[in-house]
Every structure is written in structure tokens, then in C-alpha cells.
Enzyme design. Structure first.
Site, PDB file in Angstrom:
ATOM      1  N   CYS A 133       0.658  -1.395  -0.201  1.00  0.00           N
ATOM      2  CA  CYS A 133       0.406   0.034   0.287  1.00  0.00           C
ATOM      3  C   CYS A 133       0.895   1.336  -0.102  1.00  0.00           C
ATOM      4  CB  CYS A 133      -1.298   0.055   1.249  1.00  0.00           C
ATOM      5  SG  CYS A 133      -2.033  -1.757   1.125  1.00  0.00           S
ATOM      6  N   HIS A 271      -3.182   6.902   2.529  1.00  0.00           N
ATOM      7  CA  HIS A 271      -3.359   5.990   2.286  1.00  0.00           C
ATOM      8  C   HIS A 271      -5.131   5.819   2.960  1.00  0.00           C
ATOM      9  CE1 HIS A 271      -3.585   1.853   1.541  1.00  0.00           C
ATOM     10  NE2 HIS A 271      -3.410   1.353   2.777  1.00  0.00           N
ATOM     11  N   ASN A 301      -9.770  -1.043   0.427  1.00  0.00           N
ATOM     12  CA  ASN A 301      -9.224  -0.101   0.405  1.00  0.00           C
ATOM     13  C   ASN A 301      -8.615  -1.008  -0.643  1.00  0.00           C
ATOM     14  OD1 ASN A 301      -5.696  -0.593   0.589  1.00  0.00           O
ATOM     15  ND2 ASN A 301      -5.597  -1.160   2.919  1.00  0.00           N
TER      16      ASN A 301
END
Length: 345
Positions: A133, A271, A301
Site C-alpha cells: 500500500c 492511504h 482499500n
């Protein structure tokens, strides 16, 4: 922003960033699949509820990639939009960086597949396959350093994940969190005082988020498949502790190097691991939550793509003006984290 801070950042930004030439973002793009998966859809097969998912994650729906399509397809779609918005063509691109851990297959290179599909024949491909990520942040910083070379003029950076293919359909602790998407930016040299002002990277080894099988230490076998070791495993509590600690720390370190304070930043591009993590990070920084863009509620996500989905959303809405200050920050499995501070050009 106080005039003294603005002047300091403008005059010494490239020096603080460790770059000889200023580098910025000149175009963004994003692609999400058409298939929408709501919480109600997941509740039918998982032992969970819509209320639990929303309260713990802030996610109401996510997109999962259609059968027959793969990560590189999303990369190409996002890249084409970024190229159009930047006023560049595929032939203008000198490097294609793809950050993903859900690559099409272990070999050949996903970045090479994307380069060929775009017709970016003057570019070299570069895969960032294990920054997870944090891949979007690492990809942009890599591009900024490549652009210090006189032979480099434009670098295409893509973050993409097809997480629906690596999460266990029977595991509510991972299945509800993740979605599929790709985002892209074109980076080029920019005017002095604009572009990247400072950055911070760090890491600390942890197996709290991992895919156990499929590598040299545990090759895929019938037994590993029976044990479902090919799927993503995640210790949610460990992620919360690391993310809420590391993101604010990294952001403050980055801003210190630019001579800025958290309140000076116009746009926080964080993020999208979890809405509660984004809110906690903003609260720790003492900045109003409204300055942080949100896409996790509708996309989930999306790994390396998340920061690009937030950035593209802000650009498409016309929220970002010339001279605005942006922070882009992410943390991924590993744990690996990093932050960039940029002035919009």
C-alpha cells in the site's frame, strides 16, 4: 500560510527534497471496475453485518474486477487518462513504473505488459512489487529521482491492485476491507518552487500482513492451497497501531524538512486503509478532517492505488489550485511507509 514559510519552502524546496531539478505531477488518472460489491452483498456469505463493516472501516461498497480482466487492464485504463490530462502521449514517456503486489503473473513484468499495451516504446519498465500500500508513494519518489537524469523528461507512475483475487472469500477479517482499482500520474520537471518539496521513508519488518505461500520459502503446493495460504492474512490490530503511529510521524518529519506545519497543508492525500485510521491520523496532527480526501467509503482499500484515487478525485473536482500544498502519505505491509510534500504547479 505565513509569508516567511511560503518563501522558505519556495526558495529551497528542491534542496530540501534532495533533488537538483524540481519535479511535479502534471496529470492524473484513475480506473475502477464497473462491478459494485456492497456490504449487503458480503453479509450474505460472511458472518458480519453492514453496521459492523461501516463502524470499523467506513466502507459501504467496493469494486471488484470483472472475470476475464486483470491488473494490467486497469493500469492501462488509468494510464491513458493520466496521459490525456497531462497533454503527453505514450511516446513521450521515458519510464513506466507499476506498483502492485497483485501483478498479472510472477513473470513477465506487469510494467512491460502495460508499456507495450500503451505503445510507450521509448520507455523502460520498472516493477515495484512488494511495497504494497506504500507503492504509490515509493513509485512517485522513484520517478522524481529518475527525472534528475537529463535523458528523462516524463515518467508514468501507476499504482494498482486486484485484491479481490488474493483475499479469502471465507475470511471476513480481510474480505470486507479490500477493493480493486488503478490510479496513475505523469511526473515531469516543473518550475522552481513547485513540485516535490520534501519526503520521508522508513520501514520496520513485520509479518502482520502477509501472503504466506507462493514464494521461495513456501512454494505453492496442494497442501498450501488446502490450508488457504495463498490468500492475504492480516492482523488488523497491528495495522491500526502501526498506521496511526507511523503516518503522523512520517508526515511531521516531511513537513519539518520543508519548513512547514501540519496546518499549512491544503490537501492531505492519505492511504485509504480504513476511514478510522485516516481520521485518527488527522486528529493526531491537529488538522481538520475535511482536509483529507476520502475514497475508502466507495472503493475500499485498494492498496497501491489508494493515494492516486484520492489525488485524482481532488483534481477532477477542481479542488487543487496552483500553489496549494499537498501531503501524500501511505503505509503498507512490511511495514513500509513514506510521505511526500508537494506544491501544486
Amino acid at each position: 500560510m505565513p509569508e516567511t514559510i511560503a518563501s522558505t519552502a519556495k526558495s529551497s524546496g528542491t534542496r530540501q527534497a534532495g533533488l537538483q531539478f524540481p519535479v511535479g505531477i502534471v496529470g492524473t488518472g484513475c480506473h475502477v471496475p464497473s462491478d459494485v460489491v456492497t456490504n449487503a452483498d458480503l453479509v450474505r456469505s460472511l458472518d458480519t453485518t453492514d453496521e459492523w463493516i461501516v463502524s470499523r472501516t467506513g466502507i459501504r461498497e467496493r469494486r471488484w474486477l470483472e472475470a476475464g480482466r486483470t491488473t494490467s487492464d486497469m493500469c492501462v485504463a488509468a494510464a491513458r487518462q493520466a496521459l490525456e490530462n497531462s497533454g503527453r502521449t505514450a511516446a513521450d514517456i521515458d519510464a513506466v513504473i507499476v506498483a502492485t503486489f497483485t501483478y498479472d503473473q510472477p513473470l513477465p513484468s506487469t510494467a512491460l505488459i502495460v508499456k507495450e499495451a500503451l505503445g510507450a516504446f521509448n520507455a523502460f519498465p520498472l516493477d515495484l512489487s512488494q511495497a504494497a500500500c506504500a507503492g504509490g508513494v515509493y513509485g512517485m519518489l522513484t520517478a522524481a529521482h529518475l527525472l534528475q537524469n537529463d535523458r528523462m523528461r516524463n515518467v508514468l507512475v501507476i499504482g494498482a491492485e486486484c485484491l479481490s483475487r488474493v483475499t479469502d472469500p471465507e475470511d471476513r477479517s480481510t474480505r470486507v476491507f479490500f477493493g480493486d482499482a488503478a490510479g496513475a500520474v505523469v511526473m515531469s520537471r516543473t518550475d522552481p518552487g513547485f513540485g516535490m518539496l520534501s519526503w520521508d521513508l522508513d520501514a520496520s519488518l513485520s509479518y502482520a500482513v502477509e501472503i504466506p505461500s507462493g514464494g521461495a520459502s513456501l512454494p505453492t503446493t496442494a497442501q498450501t492451497v488446502d490450508e488457504r495460504q495463498q490468500f492475504l492474512k492480516m492482523d488488523g490490530r497491528a495495522v491500526w497501531v502501526e498506521a496511526t503511529k507511523r503516518l503522523p510521524e512520517s508526515i511531521r518529519a516531511t513537513l519539518d524538512r520543508a519548513g512547514l506545519e501540519p496546518g499549512d497543508i491544503d490537501h492531505y492525500v492519505l492511504h485509504q486503509a480504513n476511514l478510522n485510521i485516516v481520521h485518527e491520523a488527522m486528529d493526531v496532527l491537529g488538522v481538520d478532517r475535511s482536509r483529507a480526501g476520502i475514497t475508502v467509503d466507495k472503493y475500499g482499500n485498494t492498496g497501491a492505488a489508494t493515494v492516486f484515487t484520492v489525488l485524482h478525485q481532488a483534481m477532477e473536482r477542481g479542488d487543487v489550485n496552483r500553489g496549494d500544498l499537498l501531503v501524500v502519505s501511505g503505509i503498507g505491509a512490511g511495514f513500509i511507509w513514506g510521505t511526500l510534500c508537494l506544491r501544486a504547479g
